[in-house]
Design a protein around this motif. Structure first.
Motif, PDB file in Angstrom:
ATOM      1  N   LYS A 124       1.103  11.193  -8.617  1.00  0.00           N
ATOM      2  CA  LYS A 124       0.081  11.431  -9.642  1.00  0.00           C
ATOM      3  C   LYS A 124      -0.773  12.642  -9.288  1.00  0.00           C
ATOM      4  O   LYS A 124      -1.023  13.501 -10.120  1.00  0.00           O
ATOM      5  N   VAL A 125      -1.213  12.684  -8.041  1.00  0.00           N
ATOM      6  CA  VAL A 125      -2.106  13.766  -7.632  1.00  0.00           C
ATOM      7  C   VAL A 125      -1.397  15.105  -7.715  1.00  0.00           C
ATOM      8  O   VAL A 125      -1.963  16.094  -8.146  1.00  0.00           O
ATOM      9  N   LYS A 130      -1.215  16.234 -11.346  1.00  0.00           N
ATOM     10  CA  LYS A 130      -2.432  16.188 -12.133  1.00  0.00           C
ATOM     11  C   LYS A 130      -2.773  17.624 -12.536  1.00  0.00           C
ATOM     12  O   LYS A 130      -2.596  18.543 -11.748  1.00  0.00           O
ATOM     13  N   ASN A 131      -3.257  17.820 -13.697  1.00  0.00           N
ATOM     14  CA  ASN A 131      -3.680  19.147 -14.149  1.00  0.00           C
ATOM     15  C   ASN A 131      -2.552  20.165 -14.197  1.00  0.00           C
ATOM     16  O   ASN A 131      -2.801  21.351 -14.206  1.00  0.00           O
ATOM     17  N   LEU A 154       0.831  -1.200   0.000  1.00  0.00           N
ATOM     18  CA  LEU A 154       0.000   0.000   0.000  1.00  0.00           C
ATOM     19  C   LEU A 154       0.866   1.251   0.000  1.00  0.00           C
ATOM     20  O   LEU A 154       0.554   2.243  -0.641  1.00  0.00           O
ATOM     21  N   GLY A 163       1.856   1.970  -3.408  1.00  0.00           N
ATOM     22  CA  GLY A 163       0.704   2.493  -4.133  1.00  0.00           C
ATOM     23  C   GLY A 163       0.415   3.938  -3.770  1.00  0.00           C
ATOM     24  O   GLY A 163       0.076   4.761  -4.620  1.00  0.00           O
ATOM     25  N   MET A 164       0.569   4.241  -2.479  1.00  0.00           N
ATOM     26  CA  MET A 164       0.284   5.597  -2.001  1.00  0.00           C
ATOM     27  C   MET A 164       1.320   6.593  -2.521  1.00  0.00           C
ATOM     28  O   MET A 164       0.988   7.737  -2.825  1.00  0.00           O
ATOM     29  N   ALA A 177      -5.049  16.229   4.186  1.00  0.00           N
ATOM     30  CA  ALA A 177      -5.266  16.234   2.737  1.00  0.00           C
ATOM     31  C   ALA A 177      -5.984  14.973   2.270  1.00  0.00           C
ATOM     32  O   ALA A 177      -6.682  14.972   1.265  1.00  0.00           O
ATOM     33  N   ASN A 178      -5.829  13.892   3.008  1.00  0.00           N
ATOM     34  CA  ASN A 178      -6.459  12.633   2.603  1.00  0.00           C
ATOM     35  C   ASN A 178      -7.674  12.299   3.463  1.00  0.00           C
ATOM     36  O   ASN A 178      -8.007  11.119   3.641  1.00  0.00           O
ATOM     37  N   ARG A 197       2.856   6.325  -5.330  1.00  0.00           N
ATOM     38  CA  ARG A 197       2.480   6.529  -6.728  1.00  0.00           C
ATOM     39  C   ARG A 197       1.317   7.531  -6.810  1.00  0.00           C
ATOM     40  O   ARG A 197       1.303   8.438  -7.623  1.00  0.00           O
ATOM     41  N   LYS A 198       0.357   7.338  -5.909  1.00  0.00           N
ATOM     42  CA  LYS A 198      -0.801   8.227  -5.886  1.00  0.00           C
ATOM     43  C   LYS A 198      -0.383   9.668  -5.598  1.00  0.00           C
ATOM     44  O   LYS A 198      -0.836  10.600  -6.254  1.00  0.00           O
TER      45      LYS A 198
END
Lengths: 421, 305
Positions: free
Chosen positions: B41-42, B45-46, B31, B34-35, B107-108, B37-38
């Motif tokens: 990405k976040v 983003k944009n 996890l 994965g986090m 934030a999460n 990576r998240k």
């Protein structure tokens, strides 16, 4: 085999602050004297769920059922006691399942899968199934913040049921989404039951509990008041909705019957206001086969006797006695009177009694309210009118749903063949 | 159910021991990846430049400091850009990692409120994301060194991974602690920004250690108490490799020499390792404290968010 879920003497306390202070300045100003009240959302709850069982958690708003479910899911920690869960837990709480709004549906599936303890490869294996189940093929690469709430729930449910959970915790979500999706969810729940997975779900849909649960728990103001068969639990749940009423034959506090359809209640109030009191209802008892044994409810198709004692302050010859039965929400279910039944009413004077005997009450579970009235036969003069002042309850031990009980037989046979010329 | 693994048992109760927490955390390694990576990405983003920001940002810092200290103020340090880069690399990892970790729980909130997992993952993932940026920046620094045919102090290079781990432990300790505090006291994030600014100037990144470390007094004691300093020093010692302004050799020289200003402390390899060890120890102690405090505060996260 050890139970899937053990909840051991769990209590959860919330501090209710009148104001929440999050900045240092505010904390300094209010240091040590931030007013709060302790609120025990869950109090000394103790139960087990054996592996493969489906258990419903009933309770009205604020009863602590969602808090308890969050504790079981490990999102909140109990203040006292402990909870043991054996197996992978997938939880669907309220709306959504913990998605990150900035990520796409696809990325969220991977993230959610890994939070639930799956490896990337394991998620890959079920990915297509998740997408197919959620019916979001077209939107899967869209950021979830653009999703509608229905799409959100669909994706959440799709992930939760496809990650191979041993224990599924569900909070009300079955009530969201369109009917087709709900059916799909229920089918999946049924499959889980066949596969021997454990399901604990929170709802106030009593019918759903009756239909799919092996057992149900009722929470009332944080305490576990019932741990019983679905029928029994639904009955106590209904009872707990009526705090203060003993359940049978007790007069309601004035005004409690409000909230029914405007017409009925105001009509009743108008009629009651017109009552002259020349013939008054003095006492009412409601009897049924179980009442002698102390059972507070009827079973469907049991008889019911309503015994009305009255007092006529002066001799009166034009008298009509009426009775009506209403649903909990004020719906008028049945009504009749001595004129409609073609019964001759003798002239009344002083104390007397009239008895309504109903041979068969074909109602399913719920609380039913009784209205009694004494009028002249032309209904021009109201002597007494008691709108929805008494109640009785029916408990349905069977699995049929709805309001009335229609006796049914089911046969199998060959369809009639169309005859060839 | 045949073929299924023995079910993983989970106990939810008010207080979980340090050992149980650590074990649970270990079970969620995947996890964490994965986090991270998240997080990456976040963050981009944009944004048009995306990952380029992770290089652009320190590059701009470099330009600003270079212009200010070398061109305007006239630093005595030769090859100021290399000196600056080796220290800035360390500092960036520490400050961005700690900053992101502190805000991570808030934030999460959406995930914290809905799913159960060890919450420590969130600050750790923020630091992991900072580590990815660090790796990219290190690559750039490596390329610069290659182009300049820069002579590093090879005997100190084995200390670099140790220094990195020590820094990560320290960052994780503070990150875990502050992320929990920030849930209750949202100012933490803003205070941290100020704190980090002061901390930066107390760390010998844009000036040589000996500028302050060469003097005696209370100032020096405070200076030496900074656990980030040994990490920065090891990086400077290994990469910049010059102890003073005297010339290109990496061998220690007499500090009193004519026209020679000391930049790095004339410690032996063992002394550098010793100070690094102290940072490591401080980091581990703080980590235990951080996780313990986190455990106590965690109980009410879902309510506070």
């Amino acid at each position: 085999m050890a139970p899937s879920i053990e909840v051991r003497n769990v209590s959860k306390r919330f501090r209710l602050y009148q104001e929440r202070y999050h900045s240092l300045k505010e904390r300094m100003i209010h240091f040590g004297r931030v007013p709060y009240e302790d609120f025990w959302a869950v109090r000394e709850v103790d139960f087990e769920v054996e592996q493969g069982a489906t258990v419903g958690l009933l309770g009205h708003n604020g009863s602590g059922k969602s808090t308890l479910l969050k504790c079981v899911a490990g999102i909140l920690q109990p203040t006292e006691g402990e909870i043991v869960t054996r197996g992978r837990v997938a939880a669907l709480l309220e709306l959504g399942a913990g998605f990150h709004p900035e990520l796409t549906g696809r990325e969220n599936i991977y993230l959610n899968g890994s939070i639930l303890g799956l490896s990337k490869r394991e998620v890959e294996k079920v990915f297509d199934e998740i997408v197919a189940f959620s019916e979001l093929e077209k939107f899967i690469d869209l950021q979830v913040r653009h999703y509608s709430s229905g799409m959100y729930v669909r994706l959440g449910f799709a992930v939760a049921v496809n990650v191979d959970p041993d224990i599924l915790l569900v909070d009300e979500v079955l009530a969201v989404g369109d009917e087709a999706f709900q059916r799909k969810c229920l089918e999946r729940v049924a499959r889980f039951q066949r596969e021997g997975r454990t399901i604990l779900f929170v709802t106030h849909a009593a019918d759903l509990v009756r239909r799919i649960c092996d057992r149900a728990l009722v929470l009332d103001r944080g305490r576990l008041v019932t741990d019983a068969s679905p029928g029994e639990a639904v009955r106590t749940f209904r009872e707990s909705l009526h705090q203060g009423g003993t359940g049978l034959g007790a007069p309601d506090a004035a005004g409690e019957a409000e909230g029914g359809p405007e017409g009925d209640a105001s009509h009743g109030a108008r009629m009651a206001a017109r009552a002259t009191g020349r013939v008054r209802i003095t006492d009412v008892t409601i009897e049924h086969p179980g009442s002698a044994a102390g059972r507070a409810w009827l079973l469907p198709h049991e008889p019911l006797t309503v015994r009305v004692r009255y007092h006529a302050s002066e001799p009166t010859d034009d008298v009509m006695f009426g009775i009506a039965v209403h649903g909990e929400d004020g719906d008028h279910l049945f009504g009749t009177n001595t004129r409609l039944e073609g019964v001759d009413v003798p002239a009344v004077a002083g104390d007397g009694e009239v008895v309504f005997e109903i041979d068969d009450v074909p109602l399913l579970d719920g609380t039913y309210l009784v209205t009694l009235a004494i009028q002249t036969n032309d209904e021009g003069t109201v002597y007494d009118w008691r709108e929805q002042q008494w109640r009785f309850e029916v408990m349905n031990p069977g699995r049929g749903t709805g309001r009335i009980s229609l006796p049914v037989r089911i046969r199998f046979g060959q369809p009639a063949q169309p005859t060839d010329a | 159910m045949p073929g299924r693994e023995p079910p993983d048992t989970q106990v939810v109760r008010a207080r979980l021991g340090l050992g149980a927490r650590a074990a649970r955390l270990l079970g969620y390694r995947e996890l964490l990846v994965g986090m991270v990576r998240k997080e990456l990405k976040v963050r981009y983003k944009n944004s048009v430049l995306g990952f380029a920001w992770s290089l652009l940002n320190p590059l701009l810092y470099l330009v600003v400091f270079y212009v200010a200290f070398d061109l305007i103020l006239g630093s005595a340090i030769e090859h100021f850009e290399i000196f600056l880069l080796s220290g800035l690399l360390v500092w960036n990892l520490f400050s961005t990692g700690l900053g992101a970790a502190t805000g991570s729980i808030v934030a999460n909130a959406g995930i914290v409120n809905k799913v159960s997992f060890p919450r420590e993952i969130l600050p750790l993932a923020s630091i992991g994301a900072a580590l990815v940026h660090f790796a990219l920046q290190a690559l750039v620094l490596g390329a610069v060194l290659l182009v300049l045919r820069w002579d590093v102090a090879w005997e100190y290079v084995p200390l670099l991974p140790v220094a990195l781990v020590a820094l990560l432990v320290l960052t994780a300790a503070l990150g875990v602690l502050l992320s929990a505090v920030n849930v209750y006291l949202r100012d933490t994030q803003h205070f941290l920004e100020l704190g980090l600014l002061a901390w930066f100037w107390m760390t010998p990144v844009v000036y040589g250690f000996m500028t302050i470390g060469g003097r005696e007094g209370a100032g020096k004691a405070l200076f030496m108490a900074n656990p980030v300093t040994p990490v920065v020093l090891v990086f400077q010692r290994a990469i910049y490799a010059r102890l003073d302004t005297g010339g290109g050799s990496s061998a220690p020289r007499a500090l009193s020499g004519e026209g020679v200003t000391a930049i790095l402390p004339p410690w032996t390899w063992g002394e550098y390792a010793l100070y690094l060890g102290l940072t490591f120890a401080v980091g581990l102690v703080l980590l235990a404290v951080g996780i313990a405090v986190f455990g106590r505060l965690e109980a009410n996260f879902a309510e506070e968010l």
